[in-house]
Design a protein around this motif. Structure first.
Motif, PDB file in Angstrom:
ATOM      1  N   ARG A   1       0.857  -1.222   0.073  1.00 32.99           N
ATOM      2  CA  ARG A   1      -0.084  -0.031   0.040  1.00 32.99           C
ATOM      3  C   ARG A   1       0.868   1.219  -0.012  1.00 32.99           C
ATOM      4  O   ARG A   1       0.889   2.216  -0.950  1.00 32.99           O
ATOM      5  CB  ARG A   1      -0.971   0.007   1.174  1.00 32.99           C
ATOM      6  CG  ARG A   1      -2.024   1.033   1.325  1.00 32.99           C
ATOM      7  CD  ARG A   1      -3.072   1.154   0.081  1.00 32.99           C
ATOM      8  NE  ARG A   1      -2.478   2.047  -0.985  1.00 32.99           N
ATOM      9  CZ  ARG A   1      -2.789   1.470  -2.243  1.00 32.99           C
ATOM     10  NH1 ARG A   1      -3.718   0.670  -2.189  1.00 32.99           N
ATOM     11  NH2 ARG A   1      -2.115   2.166  -3.243  1.00 32.99           N
ATOM     12  N   THR A   2       1.996   1.311   1.085  1.00 28.55           N
ATOM     13  CA  THR A   2       2.568   2.535   1.034  1.00 28.55           C
ATOM     14  C   THR A   2       3.435   2.724  -0.231  1.00 28.55           C
ATOM     15  O   THR A   2       3.424   3.977  -0.720  1.00 28.55           O
ATOM     16  CB  THR A   2       3.689   2.601   2.238  1.00 28.55           C
ATOM     17  OG1 THR A   2       4.446   1.270   2.239  1.00 28.55           O
ATOM     18  CG2 THR A   2       2.591   2.767   3.537  1.00 28.55           C
ATOM     19  N   ARG A   3       4.117   1.734  -0.678  1.00 29.57           N
ATOM     20  CA  ARG A   3       4.795   1.876  -1.908  1.00 29.57           C
ATOM     21  C   ARG A   3       4.124   2.356  -2.930  1.00 29.57           C
ATOM     22  O   ARG A   3       4.444   3.123  -3.857  1.00 29.57           O
ATOM     23  CB  ARG A   3       5.776   0.555  -2.205  1.00 29.57           C
ATOM     24  CG  ARG A   3       6.894   0.422  -1.048  1.00 29.57           C
ATOM     25  CD  ARG A   3       7.539  -0.737  -1.254  1.00 29.57           C
ATOM     26  NE  ARG A   3       8.662  -0.949  -0.265  1.00 29.57           N
ATOM     27  CZ  ARG A   3       9.250  -1.877  -0.162  1.00 29.57           C
ATOM     28  NH1 ARG A   3       9.252  -3.213  -1.089  1.00 29.57           N
ATOM     29  NH2 ARG A   3      10.519  -2.181   0.573  1.00 29.57           N
TER      30      ARG A   3
ATOM     31  N   ASP B   1      -3.725  12.778  -1.447  1.00 30.97           N
ATOM     32  CA  ASP B   1      -4.628  11.818  -1.873  1.00 30.97           C
ATOM     33  C   ASP B   1      -3.934  10.326  -1.532  1.00 30.97           C
ATOM     34  O   ASP B   1      -4.467   9.218  -1.233  1.00 30.97           O
ATOM     35  CB  ASP B   1      -4.824  11.457  -3.364  1.00 30.97           C
ATOM     36  CG  ASP B   1      -5.735  12.899  -3.635  1.00 30.97           C
ATOM     37  OD1 ASP B   1      -6.526  13.338  -2.902  1.00 30.97           O
ATOM     38  OD2 ASP B   1      -5.588  13.143  -4.956  1.00 30.97           O
ATOM     39  N   ALA B   2      -2.504  10.314  -1.798  1.00 24.32           N
ATOM     40  CA  ALA B   2      -1.796   9.361  -1.440  1.00 24.32           C
ATOM     41  C   ALA B   2      -1.848   9.021   0.099  1.00 24.32           C
ATOM     42  O   ALA B   2      -2.050   7.948   0.676  1.00 24.32           O
ATOM     43  CB  ALA B   2      -0.211   9.470  -1.892  1.00 24.32           C
TER      44      ALA B   2
ATOM     45  N   GLN C   1      -4.032   5.733   4.598  1.00 31.40           N
ATOM     46  CA  GLN C   1      -4.984   5.698   5.937  1.00 31.40           C
ATOM     47  C   GLN C   1      -6.122   4.933   5.857  1.00 31.40           C
ATOM     48  O   GLN C   1      -6.689   4.477   6.754  1.00 31.40           O
ATOM     49  CB  GLN C   1      -5.051   7.346   6.587  1.00 31.40           C
ATOM     50  CG  GLN C   1      -5.822   7.493   7.875  1.00 31.40           C
ATOM     51  CD  GLN C   1      -4.840   6.976   8.653  1.00 31.40           C
ATOM     52  OE1 GLN C   1      -3.623   6.950   8.884  1.00 31.40           O
ATOM     53  NE2 GLN C   1      -5.565   6.106   9.749  1.00 31.40           N
ATOM     54  N   ASP C   2      -6.878   4.994   4.674  1.00 32.23           N
ATOM     55  CA  ASP C   2      -8.135   4.169   4.448  1.00 32.23           C
ATOM     56  C   ASP C   2      -7.948   2.748   4.560  1.00 32.23           C
ATOM     57  O   ASP C   2      -8.775   2.111   4.997  1.00 32.23           O
ATOM     58  CB  ASP C   2      -8.782   4.633   2.984  1.00 32.23           C
ATOM     59  CG  ASP C   2      -9.239   5.781   2.865  1.00 32.23           C
ATOM     60  OD1 ASP C   2      -9.567   6.728   4.074  1.00 32.23           O
ATOM     61  OD2 ASP C   2      -9.623   6.324   1.712  1.00 32.23           O
ATOM     62  N   GLU C   3      -6.656   2.202   3.977  1.00 31.57           N
ATOM     63  CA  GLU C   3      -6.311   1.025   4.151  1.00 31.57           C
ATOM     64  C   GLU C   3      -6.240   0.436   5.711  1.00 31.57           C
ATOM     65  O   GLU C   3      -6.758  -0.634   6.152  1.00 31.57           O
ATOM     66  CB  GLU C   3      -5.052   0.645   3.367  1.00 31.57           C
ATOM     67  CG  GLU C   3      -4.535  -0.671   3.767  1.00 31.57           C
ATOM     68  CD  GLU C   3      -4.908  -1.410   2.612  1.00 31.57           C
ATOM     69  OE1 GLU C   3      -5.191  -0.911   1.289  1.00 31.57           O
ATOM     70  OE2 GLU C   3      -4.606  -2.823   2.489  1.00 31.57           O
TER      71      GLU C   3
ATOM     72  N   SER D   1      -9.139  -1.814   7.945  1.00 30.22           N
ATOM     73  CA  SER D   1      -8.930  -2.923   8.638  1.00 30.22           C
ATOM     74  C   SER D   1      -9.395  -3.039  10.077  1.00 30.22           C
ATOM     75  O   SER D   1      -9.238  -4.212  10.827  1.00 30.22           O
ATOM     76  CB  SER D   1      -7.402  -3.009   8.641  1.00 30.22           C
ATOM     77  OG  SER D   1      -6.842  -2.129   9.631  1.00 30.22           O
ATOM     78  N   LYS D   2      -9.765  -1.913  10.598  1.00 26.25           N
ATOM     79  CA  LYS D   2     -10.261  -1.934  12.010  1.00 26.25           C
ATOM     80  C   LYS D   2     -11.596  -2.617  12.345  1.00 26.25           C
ATOM     81  O   LYS D   2     -12.479  -2.717  11.365  1.00 26.25           O
ATOM     82  CB  LYS D   2     -10.594  -0.502  12.557  1.00 26.25           C
ATOM     83  CG  LYS D   2      -9.086   0.168  12.958  1.00 26.25           C
ATOM     84  CD  LYS D   2      -9.505   1.435  13.351  1.00 26.25           C
ATOM     85  CE  LYS D   2      -7.708   2.249  13.308  1.00 26.25           C
ATOM     86  NZ  LYS D   2      -7.991   3.546  13.441  1.00 26.25           N
TER      87      LYS D   2
END
Lengths: 436, 271
Positions: A407-409, A423-424, A429-431, A435-436
């Motif tokens: 995700r980060t990469r 947006d990135a 953060q959405d990811e 997951s919570k």
């Protein structure tokens, strides 16, 4: 006629199956021997992989009642496939490797990782000479003990071509961010790609951001992202992504950065088409080899520039640290032999050989390197690495979410192809929120 | 005429597109790492034929080559027998369960290999079938069975029933009908599926990666990984190994090309 064909077919099948079966029997060489399975990334044709294989052979020669099955894979996806299925099917190798720190939690809780503290204490000569920072990296928050033995370290810094920098009128390597951006502009002036980056291998974009992140917020901040004390959408974190955008807007990586691989980026640097590259000690062999590059004498190493307003994070550095982990379920002779092999692979003697023959650094403080056998660049890497006040590998290493690596990469790469840092950050953060 | 020119331009463009990666591999197999990346499309400055020697000897490709041939042949033969028998029953009889069975076999095609890796590797581990080529062949057979049965059933349904009836009148048993009437007539379709099954077994890298770790038993696709290091690979010998690896499927395809194409079309039109 047809009957004959059928008979021929059947005979052929029978022969093949016996051949298959026969060879499988031959492989069943356990006959009461202790079997030690290894699944590391030490594979391929590199000199460090060769030394690793030599040590295994040495170990096998010492113990006739042991068979070492080395299943190590150099290729990342092949390695991940193997490790994942081994984990899921409960056939974990004796020595293996898990990247990252925070995701070790669940392995520790399910008893899959051996706490190495007692082993380290048991043999002080071997155990007490690992550098503190490297060992500490495998002390996982919330658990007592050390859950990996560091087997590789080294500063990930900026290798630069001094000749090209001088040609562009830069006499000293930029120490600060503002000097870096000025240097980028000057290098554009002499028609050289300032920083070689092959974002097709997304890790290169990730490493660039790691550098910026540690110099802007320090290595501890990465841990806070992992524990959720910080969010990717916090303005300071977004700022680190904006610096990636700033460099990209200056055209620091050339036009085709998004489409080229890491190997092409390295080739560009070796050929003098690019002036700088962010990478680790594993490329030093190439950088100092005159048959690989005509700039072998001109290639130097420096730390990534720090931010003028954040001098306190000047020595917060990205370093590579890779571990060996030991299966926590081992017992008896198997455990004893596995630990012995692990010690052989990471001893001071092995470290000396790895350093001198492969410029591969095991983080030990008792390696008696013969300086005449290694390059100045390698020695400089060791010196610079020793000045780090904070060490971290990838920012996502502290994140318990395994998907954060990709995700980060990927989100950082999206900035390089015109995406917005905000947006990135939101995407990442959405990811986490999801997951919570 | 104009149409023809457009067609030819299109066909030639496609041919170039498909041949380019192969040419690239072939040219790169004679270069060193540096040259591959600095001038990827040029001819090699020095032809490094030693890459092939390295690939063949040092990486143990000769042994892997033999293993791959054994594994692929066994897979093809077992599949041809098993799937033609199943297809015979599905296409020539009207049992009540046939519809369900056909659907059941078809469902197998919907299951991607990756989704069942964990249970499969659990079973292989529990039954101690690691490093067992027979188990590997059976896995290939299981995963290719659906496709083979689908193609063969469609083909066999197209065979005129009068032949079979004539054989029945002459007192042939069902096995004789299968063996002497239907099987010989299905050769084009069996060849087609066999080619696919051969390629599938030859190219599969995932199962041997997970279940074969004895160096003496590895197939050739796995041998390619021998050249991949954690940080960089030896691309010259790797490309040479790839050329060696694709040579067999290429020859097989060129030899049986017509059969593959006719077999694929077969069964689509009923007489």
């Amino acid at each position: 006629m047809k009957k004959k064909m059928l008979v021929v077919l059947m005979v052929l099948l029978a022969t093949i199956l016996t051949a298959c079966g026969g060879s499988s029997d031959a492989s069943d060489n356990a006959d009461g021997k202790v079997k030690i399975r290894l699944l590391t990334r030490m594979a391929g044709t590199s000199s460090q992989a060769q030394i690793y294989k030599d040590i295994i052979k040495e170990f096998e020669a010492k113990h006739s009642d042991v068979v070492v099955v080395d299943e190590s894979q150099g290729d990342e996806s092949a390695f991940n496939n193997k490790l994942k299925t081994d984990l899921a099917s409960g056939t974990l190798p004796n020595i293996f490797r898990v990247q990252g720190v925070a995701n070790l939690n669940e392995y520790i809780e399910s008893g899959l990782l051996m706490d190495m503290d007692p082993v380290l204490k048991d043999d002080p000569e071997w155990g007490q000479n690992f550098t503190e920072g490297a060992l500490k990296y495998y002390q996982v928050p919330g658990h007592e003990g050390t859950y990996g033995i560091p087997m590789e370290s080294g500063l990930i810094g900026v290798y630069y071509n001094e000749e090209l920098l001088k040609k562009a009128g830069i006499n000293e390597f930029p120490e600060t961010w503002s000097e870096l951006t000025a240097a980028v502009k000057k290098l554009k002036g002499i028609d050289v790609t300032p920083i070689a980056l092959g974002a097709k291998a997304t890790y290169m974009a990730g490493h660039l951001h790691n550098q910026i992140f540690y110099k802007w917020m320090g290595t501890e901040a990465a841990k806070k992202l992992g524990t959720r004390e910080l969010k990717w959408t916090d303005s300071e974190v977004v700022k680190t992504l904006e610096y990636v955008e700033d460099l990209n807007k200056l055209d620091a990586f050339g036009k085709s950065a998004a489409g080229i691989s890491d190997e092409i980026a390295v080739a560009d640097f070796l050929e003098g088409k690019a002036a700088m590259i962010i990478t680790g000690p594993w490329n030093i062999g190439k950088f100092t080899n005159p048959s690989e590059t005509e700039y072998a004498e001109a290639i130097k190493l420096a730390k990534f520039p720090y931010f003028d307003e954040k001098p306190e994070f000047k020595d917060e550095d990205m370093q590579i640290i890779s571990p060996y982990m030991v299966n926590g379920k081992l017992e008896g002779k198997e455990k004893e032999y596995t630990i012995e092999l692990l010690k052989m692979l990471t001893s001071a003697e092995a470290a000396k050989r790895f350093a001198e023959e492969a410029q591969f650094l095991i983080p030990r403080s008792d390696i008696a390197i013969d300086n005449s056998k290694v390059s100045d660049l390698f020695l400089h890497n060791i010196e610079l690495g020793a000045t780090s006040t904070g060490i971290a590998v990838d920012v996502f290493d502290f994140d318990p979410l395994p998907s954060m690596q990709d995700r980060t990469r990927n989100s950082i790469v999206s900035i390089l192809i015109g995406g917005k840092p905000k947006d990135a950050a939101k995407e990442i953060q959405d990811e986490i929120d999801k997951s919570k | 005429m104009k149409k023809k020119i457009i067609l030819y331009v299109f066909v030639i463009a496609m041919a170039l597109m498909f041949i380019e990666p192969m040419l690239f591999t072939l040219v790169s197999s004679l270069k060193g790492n540096k040259e591959i990346f600095s001038s990827p499309f040029s001819l090699p400055e020095v032809f490094r034929f030693e890459n092939y020697v390295i690939a063949w000897q040092e990486a143990n490709m000769s042994r892997y080559f033999l293993n791959s041939i054994l594994i692929s042949m066994a897979t093809v033969i077992i599949l041809a027998i098993v799937s033609s028998m199943a297809s015979f029953t599905l296409s020539r009889f009207n049992f009540k369960v046939n519809k369900f069975l056909a659907l059941f076999f078809l469902l197998g095609m919907m299951i991607p290999m990756h989704t069942v890796l964990v249970p499969v590797s659990y079973i292989i581990g529990a039954l101690e079938l690691k490093n067992n080529l027979v188990a590997l062949v059976l896995l290939y057979v299981a995963f290719s069975l659906s496709f083979s049965i689908l193609v063969l059933t469609r083909f066999m349904k197209g065979i005129n029933a009068s032949l079979e009836e004539a054989a029945l009148m002459d007192g042939a048993s069902y096995f004789q009908i299968y063996f002497k009437v239907i099987l010989p007539m299905s050769v084009p379709a069996i060849s087609t599926v066999s080619i696919f099954n051969f390629l599938g077994a030859w190219n599969n890298i995932l199962f041997p990666l997970l279940f074969i770790n004895d160096d003496r038993l590895k197939p050739i696709a796995l041998g390619l990984l021998n050249f991949s290091g954690e940080r960089g690979s030896e691309y010259g010998p790797l490309m040479a190994a790839i050329v060696i690896t694709i040579l067999v499927p290429l020859v097989v395809y060129l030899l049986f090309q017509e059969k593959i194409e006719s077999g694929l079309a077969a069964g689509s039109v009923k007489e």
